[in-house]
Design a protein around this motif. Sequence first.
Motif, PDB file in Angstrom:
ATOM      1  N   UNK A 110       0.850  -1.197   0.000  1.00 24.35           N
ATOM      2  CA  UNK A 110       0.000   0.000   0.000  1.00 24.35           C
ATOM      3  C   UNK A 110       0.885   1.247   0.000  1.00 24.35           C
ATOM      4  N   UNK A 111       0.259   2.404  -0.264  1.00 27.33           N
ATOM      5  CA  UNK A 111       1.009   3.661  -0.269  1.00 27.33           C
ATOM      6  C   UNK A 111       1.601   3.955   1.101  1.00 27.33           C
ATOM      7  N   UNK A 112       0.881   3.553   2.156  1.00 27.52           N
ATOM      8  CA  UNK A 112       1.345   3.841   3.523  1.00 27.52           C
ATOM      9  C   UNK A 112       2.400   2.850   3.994  1.00 27.52           C
ATOM     10  N   UNK A 113       2.329   1.624   3.493  1.00 25.62           N
ATOM     11  CA  UNK A 113       3.265   0.599   3.972  1.00 25.62           C
ATOM     12  C   UNK A 113       3.892  -0.118   2.782  1.00 25.62           C
ATOM     13  N   UNK A 114       5.167   0.131   2.598  1.00 25.54           N
ATOM     14  CA  UNK A 114       5.886  -0.397   1.433  1.00 25.54           C
ATOM     15  C   UNK A 114       6.777  -1.596   1.794  1.00 25.54           C
ATOM     16  N   UNK A 115       6.440  -2.297   2.862  1.00 26.18           N
ATOM     17  CA  UNK A 115       7.299  -3.380   3.323  1.00 26.18           C
ATOM     18  C   UNK A 115       7.131  -4.670   2.538  1.00 26.18           C
ATOM     19  N   UNK A 116       8.271  -5.344   2.277  1.00 30.79           N
ATOM     20  CA  UNK A 116       8.247  -6.696   1.709  1.00 30.79           C
ATOM     21  C   UNK A 116       9.152  -7.595   2.555  1.00 30.79           C
ATOM     22  N   UNK A 117       8.784  -8.872   2.642  1.00 32.84           N
ATOM     23  CA  UNK A 117       9.610  -9.850   3.364  1.00 32.84           C
ATOM     24  C   UNK A 117      10.496 -10.592   2.379  1.00 32.84           C
ATOM     25  N   UNK A 118      11.752 -10.758   2.751  1.00 37.98           N
ATOM     26  CA  UNK A 118      12.673 -11.561   1.949  1.00 37.98           C
ATOM     27  C   UNK A 118      13.138 -12.733   2.817  1.00 37.98           C
ATOM     28  N   UNK A 132      11.904  -1.896   3.043  1.00 37.77           N
ATOM     29  CA  UNK A 132      11.063  -0.987   2.274  1.00 37.77           C
ATOM     30  C   UNK A 132      11.373  -1.251   0.805  1.00 37.77           C
ATOM     31  N   UNK A 133      10.389  -1.715   0.042  1.00 38.92           N
ATOM     32  CA  UNK A 133      10.638  -2.140  -1.334  1.00 38.92           C
ATOM     33  C   UNK A 133      11.127  -0.983  -2.215  1.00 38.92           C
ATOM     34  N   UNK A 134      10.718   0.242  -1.885  1.00 37.04           N
ATOM     35  CA  UNK A 134      11.152   1.409  -2.663  1.00 37.04           C
ATOM     36  C   UNK A 134      12.666   1.560  -2.624  1.00 37.04           C
ATOM     37  N   UNK A 135      13.256   1.310  -1.447  1.00 37.67           N
ATOM     38  CA  UNK A 135      14.710   1.457  -1.311  1.00 37.67           C
ATOM     39  C   UNK A 135      15.452   0.432  -2.173  1.00 37.67           C
ATOM     40  N   UNK A 136      14.882  -0.751  -2.314  1.00 44.44           N
ATOM     41  CA  UNK A 136      15.508  -1.773  -3.158  1.00 44.44           C
ATOM     42  C   UNK A 136      15.310  -1.445  -4.641  1.00 44.44           C
ATOM     43  N   UNK A 137      14.106  -1.002  -5.000  1.00 45.00           N
ATOM     44  CA  UNK A 137      13.829  -0.656  -6.394  1.00 45.00           C
ATOM     45  C   UNK A 137      14.690   0.515  -6.861  1.00 45.00           C
ATOM     46  N   UNK A 138      14.913   1.493  -5.978  1.00 44.25           N
ATOM     47  CA  UNK A 138      15.732   2.654  -6.339  1.00 44.25           C
ATOM     48  C   UNK A 138      17.122   2.231  -6.797  1.00 44.25           C
ATOM     49  N   UNK A 139      17.764   1.388  -6.013  1.00 50.06           N
ATOM     50  CA  UNK A 139      19.145   1.004  -6.352  1.00 50.06           C
ATOM     51  C   UNK A 139      19.176   0.089  -7.565  1.00 50.06           C
ATOM     52  N   UNK A 140      18.229  -0.833  -7.670  1.00 56.97           N
ATOM     53  CA  UNK A 140      18.235  -1.764  -8.801  1.00 56.97           C
ATOM     54  C   UNK A 140      17.921  -1.059 -10.117  1.00 56.97           C
ATOM     55  N   UNK A 141      17.044  -0.074 -10.078  1.00 54.18           N
ATOM     56  CA  UNK A 141      16.754   0.709 -11.284  1.00 54.18           C
ATOM     57  C   UNK A 141      17.946   1.551 -11.707  1.00 54.18           C
ATOM     58  N   UNK A 142      18.754   1.954 -10.732  1.00 53.75           N
ATOM     59  CA  UNK A 142      19.862   2.860 -11.003  1.00 53.75           C
ATOM     60  C   UNK A 142      21.116   2.151 -11.506  1.00 53.75           C
ATOM     61  N   UNK A 143      21.349   0.927 -11.016  1.00 49.55           N
ATOM     62  CA  UNK A 143      22.539   0.183 -11.419  1.00 49.55           C
ATOM     63  C   UNK A 143      22.370  -0.352 -12.838  1.00 49.55           C
ATOM     64  N   UNK A 144      23.390  -0.197 -13.634  1.00 48.19           N
ATOM     65  CA  UNK A 144      23.341  -0.710 -15.014  1.00 48.19           C
ATOM     66  C   UNK A 144      24.326  -1.882 -15.141  1.00 48.19           C
ATOM     67  N   UNK A 145      24.094  -2.924 -14.345  1.00 48.91           N
ATOM     68  CA  UNK A 145      24.964  -4.105 -14.346  1.00 48.91           C
ATOM     69  C   UNK A 145      24.093  -5.356 -14.455  1.00 48.91           C
ATOM     70  N   UNK A 146      24.702  -6.464 -14.851  1.00 52.25           N
ATOM     71  CA  UNK A 146      23.957  -7.722 -14.989  1.00 52.25           C
ATOM     72  C   UNK A 146      23.741  -8.405 -13.649  1.00 52.25           C
TER      73      UNK A 146
END
Length: 368
Positions: free
Chosen positions: A277-285, A322-336
């Motif tokens: 949800x917009x208020x809670x961006x948590x994911x479990x790994x 917080x899934x946003x923090x993971x998406x930010x770095x993965x979208x930014x890195x241009x590596x395989x």
Amino acid sequence: MQLVKTHRDTLLRPLQIVSGIVERRHTLPILANILIRKDGEKVSFLSTDIEVQITTHAEIGSGGEVTATTVAARKLLDILRALPDDNDVTLKLDNKKMTVQSGKSRFSLQTLAAEEFPTVAQAEHFNASVSLPQKALKHLFNMVHFSMAQQDIRYYLNGLLLVVDGKNVIAVATDGHRLAYAQVEVEQEFARQEVIIPRKTILELQRLLEDKDEPVQLDIANNQVKLTFADIELISKLVEGKFPDFNRVIPKGYKNNFTLSREKLLRSLQRVAIMTSDKFKGVRCVIEPGLMRILSTNADQEEAVEEIEIDYGGDSVDIGFNVTYLLDVLNNLKVDQINIALGDSNSSALITIPENGDFKYVVMPMRI
């Protein structure tokens, strides 16, 4: 008096360079203007918001006179953008009005006196001067900018820490929940310098710097930084304060680590994020030998589960992010491939690029 006569695009470029920092609403109305100085054929364009100042110039002057004025940046830019591509443009100054003429189009704009325009005083002494390729500095900023805080009460986080140390130029950004670190090596060697460059300046430099080998000269003073590249000079005030000790934040010696496809992890997280949800961006790994499971749920009792096979034989770890923090770095890195190192469910995770010590990303865990 005729100021400029040139092709539309030739005039548009310097205006686009300086207009990025111009505020639409400001306590000083003149700061919505740009300062145009003409000395024969040389015309300079300058904008400032008191914190940052950008200057560029072009050989587009008409006539030998020396004069200066200020005019509304956005209006002049919008007029030029709206004119046909292949037209010539003339700027004239008469009776405190600037006339913009192109073909059958003519616009008359109010001006304010150049003497009233507040410019940023340049530092008298710079402690260090570093030269590096534009693309290297742009790469540094691109690798960490997304971790800068926005309007944090800890004002020293609302910017980027730039460290010159020996032959290394290091950029660090953190918002208290994640931290990004990147470095490049330069040819010269320097005594250690640390400065915090404001967020607005970094975003503007990302816009202006190009992916070229042409050098950018970086001059560092106690309260100011000056960058000179191509025909652009940018002066920015620095953020005062003590930046957190990033070396203490970056984990060392984690035994639980594995390498996997950046693209595969990114796509899995994007799908799982749909159920947050917009208020809670948590994911479990949940990381187990041979398998990474990513889960999310929401208040409607809906859930998403993704599984990725991994080459891993370490401890089982159940950790939230917080899934946003993971998406930010993965979208930014241009590596395989990326490497993820973990301690336990209460320790921060470290994301790096395999066989590359120039980038580190630390993300704090989240209770789920």
